[in-house]
Write an enzyme that holds these catalytic residues in place. Structure first.
Site, PDB file in Angstrom:
ATOM      1  N   HIS A   1     -23.207  45.941  38.704  1.00 46.09           N
ATOM      2  CA  HIS A   1     -24.635  45.990  38.383  1.00 46.09           C
ATOM      3  C   HIS A   1     -25.024  47.447  38.148  1.00 46.09           C
ATOM      4  O   HIS A   1     -24.887  48.276  39.045  1.00 46.09           O
ATOM      5  CB  HIS A   1     -25.431  45.389  39.537  1.00 46.09           C
ATOM      6  CG  HIS A   1     -26.896  45.292  39.263  1.00 46.09           C
ATOM      7  ND1 HIS A   1     -27.428  44.363  38.404  1.00 46.09           N
ATOM      8  CD2 HIS A   1     -27.946  46.020  39.714  1.00 46.09           C
ATOM      9  CE1 HIS A   1     -28.739  44.510  38.354  1.00 46.09           C
ATOM     10  NE2 HIS A   1     -29.089  45.519  39.131  1.00 46.09           N
TER      11      HIS A   1
ATOM     12  N   ASP B   1     -28.188  49.625  37.105  1.00 46.95           N
ATOM     13  CA  ASP B   1     -29.604  49.680  36.776  1.00 46.95           C
ATOM     14  C   ASP B   1     -29.781  50.643  35.605  1.00 46.95           C
ATOM     15  O   ASP B   1     -29.342  51.789  35.667  1.00 46.95           O
ATOM     16  CB  ASP B   1     -30.409  50.122  38.001  1.00 46.95           C
ATOM     17  CG  ASP B   1     -30.438  49.019  39.056  1.00 46.95           C
ATOM     18  OD1 ASP B   1     -30.621  47.853  38.674  1.00 46.95           O
ATOM     19  OD2 ASP B   1     -30.242  49.322  40.253  1.00 46.95           O
TER      20      ASP B   1
ATOM     21  N   ASP C   1     -30.930  40.671  39.964  1.00 47.74           N
ATOM     22  CA  ASP C   1     -31.643  41.654  40.791  1.00 47.74           C
ATOM     23  C   ASP C   1     -33.103  41.806  40.392  1.00 47.74           C
ATOM     24  O   ASP C   1     -33.636  42.908  40.432  1.00 47.74           O
ATOM     25  CB  ASP C   1     -30.918  43.010  40.663  1.00 47.74           C
ATOM     26  CG  ASP C   1     -31.499  44.054  41.592  1.00 47.74           C
ATOM     27  OD1 ASP C   1     -31.977  43.682  42.670  1.00 47.74           O
ATOM     28  OD2 ASP C   1     -31.494  45.246  41.238  1.00 47.74           O
TER      29      ASP C   1
HETATM   30 ZN    ZN Z   1     -30.987  46.281  39.713  1.00 51.16          ZN
END
Ligand code: ZN
Length: 1022
Positions: free
Chosen positions: A260, A262, A372
């Site tokens: 993951h 961001d 998320d």
């Molecule tokens: Zn995230």
């Protein structure tokens, strides 16, 4: 035969095994201490420091200065390039040789001009393999470059992870040397570690745990760390244990490598590009070594970044996409916020994402991937299906603070009845480490035991990147089919979902939104970003409509395909799930606002060009209406003089009209009272604005109804203490409601600003604190069924929450909130925990509280946080969190909201249209004096809204028109098009023509059937 343990003592045997692999205790004599053999210093290390993120070819030309291990470099966000020369000793022939590199920054190894591996201590990647088995003919003299970013996996928070970054942090390389790596030791260590974890996780209640205990203990007996020839006996013991197989009914865990990243969060966008490079090159290495390893990877934007910054890596990725190991997932441009983007923005996330994946990899994603994000709109199922996606994966609802979500695998039914198969990995994580704990949790937490016998386990360091390691892969492969643990298979989302679909008979259905009972402050934090998002969504809407009409009017006009794509992509990028929610550092806010500025500047220029093509330039003025209904509104015009003045103008549906002032039926009257209050009236509404700016009365004249609750005042500013438990920018907690204080101090009492006629208005200023003030103009326009509040706030607070309240004379158990392409109800009471957990909710342009035949709507031009409790409607205005941006929301803010009492239901009262009108201003353009009014599109009935008109992605000569049913009813509607259209086809949201569904064009228009909240997209061939 096992050595007999002396005593029946589980604890000593377990701890004995733990100490045997400890990296803290007894490393002089245990197995862990043997992981590395001989070491040898590097020949030279030299460094070059730069504030910029530069390319390898630029970096390699610089002057490098000698560097000594332990020396510091920085500050934060700079980059230190290292040139590393080494000579591998001849005597290491036959050994596995590593470059050991430990640093608190994030590194990338470059060899022969190519990125070859990420090095991140926090991500358990500290060695780069120089040779797996050194041969004489291999090069022994090697020069590498290491690019060290002066930030960690999670940025550089001062004191805590989410604190604002420390701009002056220094970094260092703590270790840099050549070592012999003993792979046979690592293999045994992994076996020991998994056994120890099985002993601990299965506990004393399972006999399998004891079998693991005695296996591990006997392995310690057999294994002499200093004599590798003893390892094989220990290893075969482990082998016997791990190969004792499961029964047929065992749960299957689908393990998928994941990372993951961001797109911006505690680091700026630019650093994310390098995070992608570091993480993905490492994943590709794992694919080369482990043919069964698969890696799921979302966000087309990140692929686009890697394509332009690391073209060599990108072509490797293309290769591994073909082999099925590198799996693009999600189908969206970024993993966007699931609440705040408009319906059209959400469609564009998929349109840009899916088209990118199709163009680069020849495939469309089949699952939506949003592990998320802070809640999921009830329109997602319909939008997903419209974009060729029928499966959905997330896990964030496991973060609910109040209620436990009851399912892990279920059908999610959206607002219009669309259903998608949904899976929440029961391990409640998207960054597992392949450990026994992860597998046991996956089985134990599964709330659909007996209904769903397959689950996903996503493994690899995440959020800040990093991704999977070889050790995680080794762990999972070791327990592929080991009695007592679930079966593990390296798998793809497609395999997982096809298994779940095949055995879906017993699955439950969840209808409506997936509301996250946490992070509810993200509807309000970083107000500037939210305002710009709304304004840019509006602007691009208008640019596309004006450009489409321009083509119909003027064949020489060129639709700005590339520019619009570029602007949309910037807007979509800023909708990333830590940017638009406001949970990012100040640097990201700055970047985001700059992107919005680009959209504004370029968008305004495009709009001007389109409008000039629409109406040849001239000395007269016209008004452009992009909305699909006729409007009759007060507009600010410039009539040749510099003084702006007001005019009441009529504008046709999606069209242009020359500026012709019309006379109001009932002019606004403004009457100051002796007590300092002011009465304003426009024939529809009568209001009393008190000296302190509150509304003492808001009266709907035709209905003889007072809207303000007895003994209360509307437009009451209130301030709350706003100190969450941890996630500062994210969270507002329920207890903040106990700290409510009305803003009462008047600096400038109410005074008439506009004295009536077309507009009446009253201005005033209140003091919020010694640092903050609010100045407002309360505006009543002629013909207008709502009162506008143009608001300016000087805001310099710390951990405070500003809202405005309207206690209204309405009783209803539910309030209604606009969402993407529709609306939904949420309770106004706090009966159950599911009700009160929604004490702060999100909505788009309006919320409404109605009882039979009367209601009040609260509209806004840039806000998203609402609450309606009992009969008080509240709009959330500003927060003041200090982490991760210490200066979040400080400064001057401008925004507008409006209050609208109405009879009947909000649908029939045109609340939806009024909210659009508030957000999409009529735009003045130039025209020739002889211009006549014209309308390009209109729709009836008004419950169907024509949301979008654009050129088709696949080319000239075709347009896309997107409509949706906004009232929540089944209806047949007619779309009238006032220019020649040859053919019309239904198409999906990716603009793929449905050849089975031509739309019939009749002289009256195109007739279309809608289910409640259905989105219909048409391809119009000119
Ligand atoms: Zn995230």
């Amino acid at each position: 035969m096992y050595h007999l343990p002396v005593l029946k003592n589980r604890r000593t045997l377990l701890e004995r095994a733990e100490k045997f692999i400890s990296d803290v205790y007894f490393t002089d004599c245990n197995l862990r201490g043997r992981l590395y053999g001989e070491s040898c210093p590097l020949e030279t290390i030299a460094s070059f420091l730069t504030p910029n993120r530069i390319t390898f070819s630029e970096a390699s030309k610089q002057n490098f200065e000698p560097y000594e291990v332990g020396g510091t470099f920085g500050p934060t966000w700079w980059t230190c390039w290292f040139k590393v020369s080494m000579t591998i000793p001849e005597s290491w022939r036959g050994k596995e040789v590593h470059l050991l590199w430990e640093s608190d920054g994030e590194g990338m190894v470059w060899r022969a001009g190519q990125p070859v591996q990420g090095l991140t201590k926090e991500g358990e990647k500290t060695s780069y393999i120089l040779s797996e088995c050194l041969k004489d003919e291999e090069p022994h003299n090697i020069t590498l470059y290491v690019e060290m970013a002066c930030n960690g996996l999670f940025g550089a928070g001062q004191g805590s992870m989410i604190a604002a970054p420390d701009p002056n942090r220094k970094f260092s390389v703590q270790k840099a040397e050549l070592v012999i790596f003993n792979r046979d030791v690592l293999k045994l260590l992994t076996e020991f570690e998994m056994l120890v974890d099985i002993i601990k996780e299965l506990g004393e209640g399972e006999q399998r745990g004891y079998q693991a205990l005695f296996t591990a203990n006997e392995m310690v007996n057999l294994c002499d760390p200093f004599d590798p020839s003893s390892f094989s006996k220990a290893h075969s013991l482990a082998h016997r244990f791990f190969n004792q197989r499961n029964g047929e009914s065992q749960h299957t865990v689908h393990a998928m490598g994941h990372c993951h990243i961001d797109s911006a969060w505690l680091w700026p966008y630019e650093e994310t590009i390098r995070k992608c490079g570091r993480s993905w090159v490492t994943a590709v290495n794992l694919m080369e070594k482990n043919p069964e390893f698969v890696f799921t990877c979302s966000q087309a934007q990140q692929f686009q970044w890697v394509k332009s910054w690391y073209p060599g890596l990108f072509s490797k990725i293309q290769h591994y996409v073909k082999t099925g190991q590198f799996i693009p997932v999600g189908g969206t441009w970024v993993e966007m916020d699931g609440n705040l983007p408009s319906g059209e923005s959400m469609v564009r996330q998929f349109l840009q994402g899916q088209r990118f994946f199709n163009q680069e990899f020849g495939m469309y994603c089949k699952e939506f991937w949003l592990p998320d994000t802070f809640g999921y709109s009830a329109q997602f199922p319909q939008i997903m299906l419209g974009c060729g996606i029928s499966n959905f994966l997330t896990q964030k609802l496991s973060w609910n603070l109040v209620n436990t979500f009851p399912h892990n695998t279920f059908f999610w039914e959206g607002l219009d009845g669309s259903k998608v198969l949904t899976h929440f990995p029961p391990g409640n994580s998207y960054e597992m480490k392949g450990k026994v704990e992860d597998l046991v949790k996956t089985v134990k937490n599964n709330k659909d035991k007996g209904r769903a016998n397959h689950s996903a386990a996503l493994f690899g360091f995440g959020d800040g990147g990093g991704g999977p390691t070889q050790q995680m892969v080794d762990r999972l492969c070791l327990v592929r089919d080991t009695d007592g643990l679930p079966r593990v298979q390296m798998s793809s989302p497609a395999e997982l979902f096809s298994q779940l679909q095949a055995e879906s008979a017993l699955l439950c259905t969840w209808a409506g939104e997936l509301f996250l009972e946490l992070h509810n402050g993200t509807y309000t934090t970083q107000a500037q970003i939210k305002r710009e998002n709304r304004r840019c969504e509006t602007l691009l809407h208008d640019v596309e409509i004006a450009s489409s009409l321009a083509i119909c009017q003027n064949k020489t006009f060129v639709y700005p395909v590339e520019k619009l794509q570029q602007l949309w992509r910037l807007l979509l990028l800023n909708q990333f799930h830590d940017v638009i929610p406001g949970s990012c550092i100040g640097m990201v806010v700055e970047d985001a606002l700059n992107y919005y500025k680009d959209i504004h500047n370029d968008g305004a220029a495009l709009l001007l060009e389109a409008c000039e093509a629409l109406e040849s330039k001239g000395s007269s003025s016209a008004v452009f209406n992009s909305l699909p209904w006729e409007r009759h509104e007060v507009v600010q015009i410039t009539d040749g003089t510099d003084e702006p003045s007001l005019a009441l103008l009529r504008a046709p549906s999606v069209g242009v009209s020359p500026v012709k002032e019309t006379q109001p039926v009932t002019p606004v009257s403004v009457t100051p009272q002796t007590d300092g209050s002011v009465i304003m009236e426009n024939g529809i509404l009568r209001t009393v604005v008190s000296k302190d700016g509150t509304l003492a009365s808001l009266y709907l004249i035709g209905a003889n109804r007072e809207a303000v609750s007895n003994g209360c005042a509307g437009n009451q500013f209130v301030i709350f203490d706003d100190v969450p438990l941890y996630w500062d920018a994210w969270d507002v907690m329920d207890y903040h409601l106990q700290t409510r204080k009305p803003v009462l101090e008047v600096v400038n009492p109410a005074q008439v600003v506009s004295s009536g006629g077309l507009r009446g208005s009253v201005g005033f200023t209140l003091r919020i604190s010694d640092k903050s003030t609010v100045t407002q103009e309360v505006i009543m326009d002629t013909m207008c069924p709502y009162i506008k509040f143009n608001t300016k706030v000087q805001w310099a607070e710390s951990h405070k929450f500003l809202k405005v309240e309207f206690p209204v004379r309405v009783r209803s158990p539910n309030a209604t909130y606009e969402i993407q392409f529709g609306h939904l109800q949420r309770p106004t009471h706090w009966n159950t925990s599911w009700d009160w957990a929604r004490f702060e909710v999100w909505g788009h342009k309006w919320a409404d509280l109605s009882e039979h035949n009367f209601g009040v709507a609260l509209l806004n031009d840039s806000k998203y946080g609402y609450s309606v409790h009992k009969n008080t409607m509240t709009l959330s205005l500003l927060r003041a969190p200090k982490a991760p941006d210490a200066t979040a929301d400080m400064g001057t803010h401008h925004f507008t909201y409006a209050i609208m009492p109405h009879t009947g239901c909000f649908q029939d009262a045109s609340v939806i249209q009024c909210a659009y009108n508030l957000n999409f201003p009529l735009r003045l353009i130039q025209c020739r004096p002889e211009t006549e009014a014209w309308s390009a599109f209109s729709v009836s009935p008004s419950s169907v809204i024509l949301e979008t008109i654009k050129q088709a992605e696949d080319g000239k000569g075709a347009f896309v028109a997107r409509l949706y049913e906004s009232h929540g009813g089944t209806v047949t509607a007619t779309l009238r098009i006032n220019f020649p259209v040859k053919e019309a086809w239904h198409c999906d949201l990716l603009e793929r023509r449905d050849t089975t569904q031509p739309a019939r064009i009749t002289p009256e228009g195109i007739s279309l059937n809608f289910r409640p909240f259905e989105i219909v997209t048409l391809l119009l061939i000119l």
